[in-house]
Write an enzyme that holds these catalytic residues in place. Structure first.
Site, mmCIF file in Angstrom:
data_model
loop_
_atom_site.group_PDB
_atom_site.id
_atom_site.type_symbol
_atom_site.label_atom_id
_atom_site.label_comp_id
_atom_site.label_asym_id
_atom_site.label_seq_id
_atom_site.Cartn_x
_atom_site.Cartn_y
_atom_site.Cartn_z
ATOM 1 N N CYS A 199 38.341 38.321 28.082
ATOM 2 C CA CYS A 199 39.694 38.339 28.633
ATOM 3 C C CYS A 199 40.668 37.876 27.567
ATOM 4 O O CYS A 199 41.823 38.250 27.552
ATOM 5 C CB CYS A 199 39.768 37.450 29.858
ATOM 6 S SG CYS A 199 39.077 35.834 29.572
ATOM 7 N N GLU B 200 44.305 46.590 29.419
ATOM 8 C CA GLU B 200 43.116 45.864 28.966
ATOM 9 C C GLU B 200 41.940 46.852 28.890
ATOM 10 O O GLU B 200 41.645 47.537 29.871
ATOM 11 C CB GLU B 200 42.785 44.748 29.956
ATOM 12 C CG GLU B 200 41.574 43.943 29.524
ATOM 13 C CD GLU B 200 41.234 42.828 30.514
ATOM 14 O OE1 GLU B 200 41.063 43.128 31.715
ATOM 15 O OE2 GLU B 200 41.131 41.671 30.076
ATOM 16 N N GLU C 258 41.770 33.920 37.661
ATOM 17 C CA GLU C 258 41.739 34.107 36.200
ATOM 18 C C GLU C 258 41.497 35.583 35.959
ATOM 19 O O GLU C 258 40.390 36.081 36.213
ATOM 20 C CB GLU C 258 40.614 33.273 35.572
ATOM 21 C CG GLU C 258 40.916 31.795 35.487
ATOM 22 C CD GLU C 258 42.140 31.489 34.656
ATOM 23 O OE1 GLU C 258 42.501 32.306 33.789
ATOM 24 O OE2 GLU C 258 42.763 30.447 34.892
ATOM 25 N N LYS D 132 29.218 33.527 43.890
ATOM 26 C CA LYS D 132 28.791 34.917 43.799
ATOM 27 C C LYS D 132 28.866 35.363 42.341
ATOM 28 O O LYS D 132 29.945 35.597 41.805
ATOM 29 C CB LYS D 132 29.667 35.846 44.642
ATOM 30 C CG LYS D 132 29.018 37.213 44.767
ATOM 31 C CD LYS D 132 29.997 38.337 44.898
ATOM 32 C CE LYS D 132 30.225 39.207 43.723
ATOM 33 N NZ LYS D 132 29.113 39.730 42.973
HETATM 34 P P1 NAD Z 1 35.591 42.629 38.448
HETATM 35 O O1 NAD Z 1 36.924 42.248 38.960
HETATM 36 O O2 NAD Z 1 35.130 44.012 38.613
HETATM 37 O O3 NAD Z 1 34.475 41.712 39.137
HETATM 38 C C1 NAD Z 1 34.537 40.297 39.112
HETATM 39 C C2 NAD Z 1 33.706 39.754 40.262
HETATM 40 O O4 NAD Z 1 34.330 40.125 41.491
HETATM 41 C C3 NAD Z 1 32.284 40.315 40.325
HETATM 42 O O5 NAD Z 1 31.402 39.288 40.727
HETATM 43 C C4 NAD Z 1 32.405 41.379 41.411
HETATM 44 O O6 NAD Z 1 31.195 41.662 42.065
HETATM 45 C C5 NAD Z 1 33.383 40.716 42.361
HETATM 46 N N1 NAD Z 1 34.089 41.648 43.260
HETATM 47 C C6 NAD Z 1 34.286 42.985 43.116
HETATM 48 N N2 NAD Z 1 34.968 43.472 44.172
HETATM 49 C C7 NAD Z 1 35.202 42.425 45.008
HETATM 50 C C8 NAD Z 1 35.881 42.289 46.250
HETATM 51 N N3 NAD Z 1 36.450 43.326 46.859
HETATM 52 N N4 NAD Z 1 35.969 41.069 46.791
HETATM 53 C C9 NAD Z 1 35.429 39.988 46.187
HETATM 54 N N5 NAD Z 1 34.755 40.056 45.013
HETATM 55 C C10 NAD Z 1 34.651 41.269 44.425
HETATM 56 O O7 NAD Z 1 35.578 42.179 36.918
HETATM 57 P P2 NAD Z 1 34.410 42.351 35.853
HETATM 58 O O8 NAD Z 1 34.366 43.788 35.423
HETATM 59 O O9 NAD Z 1 33.169 41.705 36.350
HETATM 60 O O10 NAD Z 1 34.979 41.439 34.654
HETATM 61 C C11 NAD Z 1 35.936 41.886 33.755
HETATM 62 C C12 NAD Z 1 37.314 41.343 34.093
HETATM 63 O O11 NAD Z 1 37.269 39.920 34.186
HETATM 64 C C13 NAD Z 1 38.334 41.633 33.023
HETATM 65 O O12 NAD Z 1 39.522 42.091 33.600
HETATM 66 C C14 NAD Z 1 38.564 40.289 32.355
HETATM 67 O O13 NAD Z 1 39.812 40.124 31.741
HETATM 68 C C15 NAD Z 1 38.367 39.352 33.488
HETATM 69 N N6 NAD Z 1 38.040 38.012 32.997
HETATM 70 C C16 NAD Z 1 39.024 37.058 33.010
HETATM 71 C C17 NAD Z 1 38.762 35.779 32.523
HETATM 72 C C18 NAD Z 1 39.836 34.719 32.523
HETATM 73 O O14 NAD Z 1 39.496 33.557 32.352
HETATM 74 N N7 NAD Z 1 41.119 35.056 32.682
HETATM 75 C C19 NAD Z 1 37.492 35.467 32.045
HETATM 76 C C20 NAD Z 1 36.520 36.460 32.041
HETATM 77 C C21 NAD Z 1 36.810 37.733 32.528
#
Ligand code: NAD
Length: 486
Positions: free
Chosen positions: A289, A386, A255, A180
């Protein structure tokens, strides 16, 4: 290469059962790039069924066969490097030069896991490896088996990269997957699906269902046939994923966020430090991140480094990601721009001293300049939370011990960067900071051989390296009396 806009399920492009669609935007000019399928639980169910049907044969095909397929994927991505980089730049807003690095990362990830499993039928990591036992009356062997049906959920900041770090090891281990992508940036992942189709990935082994977290992510996590989940995203959603996965007692790798520190000591080469500090905080418009957005500088060089970083920020070329020489593009979405602007408002409420940036640039496209705050106290929300945008905090320290304490003053522990000419100090500080990856006097290069992931609330598990493969494998031992073996 066509711009794909449908789900990729069971080797075919298909509409949502509901026929619903959603727009996808170019964050540089807010124009609509595409209208893509908007999936729901019924599309997830179709994809999971396809995975369940395809996975056993994929697992039986053997590591050597899977390695060949992964290598064809790497070659396919490499052959379409320019198109894929442009698509990344248009959908995510990152400058083309950064998008090219992302594509190169994807290629090396698939190639790495091909190499890693190629020897798995015979090498030390092989399945059915004998296990020495103290009693000669018994023999044992150890098998590494896939989970079967795996769900992968990724964010929008490094679309194809976070995807490759999951897909390559998951498939290498013999799982089949439903991916997804983020609803903000589904186009690079759909393009990757086309590459995988052309590379001959058997139907049903790799599937993409596009949609929101609520419509597609949550049903994928909750689906009874999904045995393992690998999620990259925010802590808030990561918690929900873990809670939902707990219902079905499923394996979970997470992650999540970061609030990492760069530590600049008084003996640092200040030209190098300026570039490393700047890139660590503002590459990908700070939407990393791993952003080292807490900048800790020894008091002897704090004023000079601050002056240089602010000058660098003011001279930055911000603009169209596709134009040569652009160093920073827009934020990836209106929602992200608004979120980051809220932190600028918080900083004003808290009375923080702003050195540069802050205001949105123009009214079209989600552009925001590098924004720096000085002497940010530990109680500030900007120090603790963050932000995920081009906003960083500067702070000076007087001693090595104070620098380490400040770096570790966070609920996160993803990465850190140490800048000093003193090799002994570099080693001491690298060992003392609570982070999964520490860079010393270098930019944030990530090699597939080293693990990705962090301490504290940043991660559960690790990606990349053999640990990334192990995350998608289960261990089985078979033990029997010696005389019963052939
Ligand atoms: P997000 O958590 O809003 O969304 C991530 C994914 O989860 C998206 O595909 C979203 O549609 C999906 N999602 C949302 N609600 C969900 C639910 N209830 N159940 C299942 N899936 C759901 O994050 P974002 O805004 O897309 O990305 C930013 C975040 O990602 C930041 O916090 C960043 O630190 C983190 N990030 C971490 C890493 C790492 O390797 N540690 C790498 C990249 C980004």
């Amino acid at each position: 290469m066509n711009m794909r806009s449908e789900h990729y399920i069971d080797g075919r492009w298909c509409e949502s059962t509901s026929r619903r669609r959603m727009p996808v935007f170019n964050p540089a000019d807010e124009s609509q790039l595409a209208e893509v399928a908007l999936g729901d639980a019924s599309d997830v169910a179709r994809a999971v069924q396809a995975v369940a049907a395809a996975q056993p044969a994929w697992a039986r095909s053997g590591a050597a066969q899977r390695a060949r397929t992964l290598r064809r994927i790497a070659d396919g991505v490499s052959a379409r490097e320019t198109e894929l980089a442009r698509l990344q730049a248009r959908n995510n807003g990152k400058p083309l030069a950064e998008a090219r690095l992302d594509v190169a990362d994807v290629v090396s990830c698939f190639a790495y896991y091909a190499d890693l499993i190629e020897g798995a039928d015979a090498g030390p990591g092989r399945s059915d490896a004998p296990v020495p036992l103290p009693d000669p009356g018994f023999v044992a062997r150890m098998r590494r088996e896939p989970y079967g049906v795996v769900g992968l959920i990724v964010p929008w900041n490094f679309p194809m990269v976070t995807t490759a770090w999951k897909v390559a090891p998951a498939l290498a281990a013999g799982n089949a997957v439903v991916l997804k992508p983020s609803e903000v940036t589904p186009l690079p992942e759909l393009a990757l699906a086309e590459v995988m189709h052309d590379a001959g990935v058997p139907r049903g082994v790799f599937n993409v269902v596009v949609g929101t977290g609520v419509d597609v992510g949550a049903p994928l996590v909750a689906h009874a046939l999904v045995r393992k989940l690998s999620f990259t995203g925010s802590n808030a959603v990561g918690r929900q994923v873990m809670q939902s996965a707990a219902e079905g007692v499923k394996g979970v790798s997470l992650e999540l966020g970061g609030k990492s520190a760069v530590l600049v000591f008084e003996d640092a080469d200040l030209d190098q430090a300026t570039e490393l500090v700047f890139a660590g905080a503002f590459m990908n418009a700070g939407q990393m991140c791993s952003a080292t957005s807490r900048i800790l500088v020894h008091e002897a060089v704090a004023a000079e480094l601050t002056r240089r970083v602010v000058a660098r920020a003011r001279a930055l070329r911000i603009g169209d990601p596709l134009v040569d020489g652009t160093e920073m593009g827009p934020l990836a979405s209106r929602a992200q721009l608004e979120r980051v602007q809220q932190y600028v408002a918080v900083a004003a409420d808290e009375g923080l001293q702003r050195l540069c940036g802050g205001e949105r640039i123009g009214t079209r496209g989600f552009f925001m300049p590098p924004t720096l705050y000085a002497d940010v106290p530990s109680t500030s929300r900007l120090w603790r939370e963050e932000i995920f945008g081009p906003v960083a905090c500067l702070r000076s320290f007087a001693s090595e011990a104070e620098a380490i304490a400040l770096a570790n003053d966070s609920e996160f522990g993803l990465v850190s960067t140490v800048i000093t000419r003193d090799a002994a100090r570099a080693a001491r500080v690298a060992d003392a900071v609570e982070a999964g990856l520490v860079w010393v006097n270098m930019p944030q290069l990530i090699f597939p051989q080293t693990a990705w992931g962090g301490m504290k609330r940043s991660s559960i598990g690790r990606e990349l390296g053999p640990w990334g493969l192990a995350a998608f494998q289960q261990i089985k031992h078979v033990v029997q009396p010696s005389e019963t073996t052939p």
